[in-house]
Design a protein around this motif. Sequence first.
Motif, PDB file in Angstrom:
ATOM      1  N   LEU A 234       0.821  -1.207   0.000  1.00 28.99           N
ATOM      2  CA  LEU A 234       0.000   0.000   0.000  1.00 28.99           C
ATOM      3  C   LEU A 234       0.857   1.259   0.000  1.00 28.99           C
ATOM      4  CD1 LEU A 234      -2.901  -1.018   2.417  1.00 28.99           C
ATOM      5  CD2 LEU A 234      -2.837  -1.088  -0.090  1.00 28.99           C
ATOM      6  N   ALA A 235       1.998   1.230   0.677  1.00 32.41           N
ATOM      7  CA  ALA A 235       2.898   2.385   0.644  1.00 32.41           C
ATOM      8  C   ALA A 235       3.443   2.592  -0.766  1.00 32.41           C
ATOM      9  CB  ALA A 235       4.038   2.197   1.636  1.00 32.41           C
TER      10      ALA A 235
ATOM     11  N   ASP B 136      -5.001   4.783  -5.619  1.00 36.75           N
ATOM     12  CA  ASP B 136      -6.002   4.918  -4.552  1.00 36.75           C
ATOM     13  C   ASP B 136      -6.005   3.625  -3.737  1.00 36.75           C
ATOM     14  OD1 ASP B 136      -8.275   5.049  -2.962  1.00 36.75           O
ATOM     15  OD2 ASP B 136      -9.497   6.021  -4.493  1.00 36.75           O
ATOM     16  N   THR B 137      -5.444   3.658  -2.519  1.00 33.45           N
ATOM     17  CA  THR B 137      -5.322   2.443  -1.718  1.00 33.45           C
ATOM     18  C   THR B 137      -6.684   1.943  -1.223  1.00 33.45           C
ATOM     19  OG1 THR B 137      -4.833   3.774   0.252  1.00 33.45           O
ATOM     20  CG2 THR B 137      -2.965   2.942  -1.017  1.00 33.45           C
ATOM     21  N   ASP B 138      -7.598   2.851  -0.948  1.00 37.00           N
ATOM     22  CA  ASP B 138      -8.935   2.405  -0.525  1.00 37.00           C
ATOM     23  C   ASP B 138      -9.605   1.627  -1.649  1.00 37.00           C
ATOM     24  OD1 ASP B 138      -8.691   3.553   1.972  1.00 37.00           O
ATOM     25  OD2 ASP B 138      -9.543   5.466   1.335  1.00 37.00           O
TER      26      ASP B 138
ATOM     27  N   THR C 262       0.676   4.071  -2.879  1.00 33.42           N
ATOM     28  CA  THR C 262       0.511   5.492  -2.582  1.00 33.42           C
ATOM     29  C   THR C 262       1.565   6.324  -3.288  1.00 33.42           C
ATOM     30  OG1 THR C 262      -0.480   5.004  -0.426  1.00 33.42           O
ATOM     31  CG2 THR C 262       0.454   7.209  -0.733  1.00 33.42           C
ATOM     32  N   SER C 263       2.826   5.836  -3.283  1.00 39.36           N
ATOM     33  CA  SER C 263       3.919   6.575  -3.920  1.00 39.36           C
ATOM     34  C   SER C 263       3.727   6.700  -5.425  1.00 39.36           C
ATOM     35  CB  SER C 263       5.262   5.890  -3.628  1.00 39.36           C
ATOM     36  OG  SER C 263       5.415   4.707  -4.392  1.00 39.36           O
TER      37      SER C 263
END
Length: 499
Positions: free
Chosen positions: A224-225, A233-235, A228-229
Amino acid sequence: MENRLIIFLSTIILSLSLSVPGHAEDPIVSPHEQALLELINEAREDPLNMATSLGMDADQILRDFPELRDILTDGLPPLSFNQNLYEAASAHTRDMLEKGYYSHDSLDGRTYDDRIIESGYDPVVTGESLGMLGFANFIDPDEAVRLIFENMFRDELNPTGTEKRNILNPELREAGVSLCTGVFNLGGSFFNVYLTTCDFAGNEMYLIESELLTLINQAREDPLAMATSLGMDTDQILQDFPELRDNLIDGLPPLTFNRYLYTAANALPQEVIQMPEDGEGEPPPGSPWHPPQWYDYTFDDPYYDDRIQEHGYLPLLTGEIIRLLESYSSLELEPAQGARILFEAIFKDELDPDREGERNILNPLFKEVGIGFGAVTLNQGEELIYTYHLVVCDFGAPITEQDPSLTGIVYEDLDQDGLYSPGEGIPGIVISIEGAEKTVDLFTNVAGGFTVRLEPGEYKVSAYLPDDEVRVETVDLAEENKALWFRIEIEERQEKLDM
């Protein structure tokens, strides 16, 4: 290659000491070790000229070795010095001198291939040459180096030789050369000797391949990190992949380099690069790479499992990612930029909910990986030239049980994003790994990474960072691979430099 023992006898016994390499924190390469490597490289660059200088018949050599004609006449690139190979060679030289044996195999049964891998080098091909010069009267070290080298090189060009050729092996790219002197017990007789071990290796991963491996492992550790980078969209990812929720949140163990997977992965780019073209500069009709597949950015080789096994890997499970990057040939693909572009495409494809097929980066069953990279240029007419950069990632889980691997990276967080980015790795950093039974000293590779296979247990890992900083981590290795990330904050380092 036959290793000979040269003994010079006299009535006066003298003792001579060379610098014996010590702990990896302060590797000492003596001028005579450097001189021996320089002679080896001179022989690689112009083998026939070196042979002639030693009184050998160049015409006879060409007749004896027709399969080596191109190498003998055109030469080979020089070998680069490698610190891990130097440590492996130095340890073996000291061991032979202290325990009184002369062999490629250690008394505990380890081969030079084993020792090179244990040093932290990830080889596809390895080699080792030994040399010994016994003396009773003093022999100048420069003369000793010359005699040992001459013996090695003559053995390489001995038509009746049976051992592997190393100096003239085009697959070998790096070397570590160790030279020590001391008293050697030869069958109950004691002689002063010069003793040398030359460890060679080739196909340690190129920079772009090393960068990709580090990015893949970083994505496995914290998917997930990484998402994000990359602006994902992690959600939405968690919503799209409920079956991957635990892996996405908790992460996965890192993958370790495997030489057989590496060879299999590199076979495909080489096949494409060497592929014949028709008169229009396109892949020939009937080729699996013929347009429109040629222009696709991602595609599959349905026979990858066969190719992986043909290159010596015995799997329980295999997987593969193939990615193509197109550019004009006038644009240079810098390794850090290329690794970032290729990885971003691969990872986003991995988390595309509409994607068909298995996922590989986030597959918890995979333990190992080999990454191959190649480029091919196609002419489309007189002016338009395209360069295609092809990356192949072959994943596997071995059929046999293996010790876990400890992998790591030392990097300077130049973009201050809290993650490793291509180009931030620091090569040549000393890593000392201390366990209950043994200590392993190694050096980070061209991308700042390191990998070593260890028996399960607790280890203290010390990284000797720039500016005299020593960072220590404790790792408890069980069945799974583990990774360490030694991040140097750029602001923190700047403060030290300003002090």
